[in-house]
Scaffold this motif. Sequence first.
Motif, PDB file in Angstrom:
ATOM      1  N   GLU A 126       0.856  -1.343  -0.115  1.00 46.87           N
ATOM      2  CA  GLU A 126      -0.033  -0.053   0.184  1.00 46.87           C
ATOM      3  C   GLU A 126       0.992   1.325  -0.047  1.00 46.87           C
ATOM      4  O   GLU A 126       0.602   2.177  -0.613  1.00 46.87           O
ATOM      5  CB  GLU A 126      -1.030  -0.015   1.145  1.00 46.87           C
TER       6      GLU A 126
ATOM      7  N   GLU B 263      -4.042   5.684  -0.703  1.00 47.21           N
ATOM      8  CA  GLU B 263      -3.119   4.370  -0.234  1.00 47.21           C
ATOM      9  C   GLU B 263      -2.401   4.523   0.992  1.00 47.21           C
ATOM     10  O   GLU B 263      -2.235   3.663   1.680  1.00 47.21           O
ATOM     11  CB  GLU B 263      -2.128   4.387  -1.502  1.00 47.21           C
TER      12      GLU B 263
ATOM     13  N   GLU C  87     -11.953   1.162  -6.347  1.00 46.55           N
ATOM     14  CA  GLU C  87     -10.753   1.393  -6.958  1.00 46.55           C
ATOM     15  C   GLU C  87     -10.461   1.078  -8.291  1.00 46.55           C
ATOM     16  O   GLU C  87     -10.096   2.098  -8.998  1.00 46.55           O
ATOM     17  CB  GLU C  87      -9.396   0.990  -6.157  1.00 46.55           C
TER      18      GLU C  87
HETATM   19 FE1  FEO Z   1      -4.953   0.272  -1.575  1.00 48.20          FE
HETATM   20 FE2  FEO Z   1      -5.550   1.151  -4.370  1.00 48.20          FE
HETATM   21  O1  FEO Z   1      -5.326  -0.224  -3.320  1.00 48.20           O
END
Ligand code: FEO
Length: 173
Positions: A17, A50, A130
């Motif tokens: 992340e 993130e 996402e």
């Molecule tokens: Fe934290 Fe965009 O995945």
Amino acid sequence: MLSEKMQDALNAQINAEMLASYKYLAMAAYFEAENLIGFANWMHVQSQEENTHAMKFYHYIKDRRGRVLLRPLDGPKNDWTSPLEVFQAALQHEQYVTGLINNLMDLAISERDHATQSFLKWFVDEQVEEESNVDAVIQDLKRVGSSAEGVFFLDRELAGRTAEAEGEGEAAE
Ligand code: FEO
């Protein structure tokens, strides 16, 4: 208590992340250099999200009386040839992260770790959003093609993106 294997995998996800945050920051810097401030804004918001994701894992490990162990970050790519190429790279990265989250869930299920399964559920749902958010920009970029005017108006639109409040505040606790 977390198993050692689960703790390792969750620590690896903090790194993934954080790396995502770093990659999106590099993308923001690229757009700033191209004077596409709206695209840069979109990437800054994504980079911060993130970071928030990484901190959710950090706090979860801590709350389960585990040990957070940070690892080195790989250097991100810094140059692309077009906004479309950047967003295609972003989608590829999100698909990679989705795979990592699914692997974590598989591990939590195999270990009968119900708390971690419950924690990961938010990320399973988040990854759908996402990927969809990135894909929406890709579709817009494909629609405008090489039109400078189209890219200009899309840049204006993306300048309006702000951090989402839902579920993001918990990580700061
Ligand atoms: Fe934290 Fe965009 O995945």
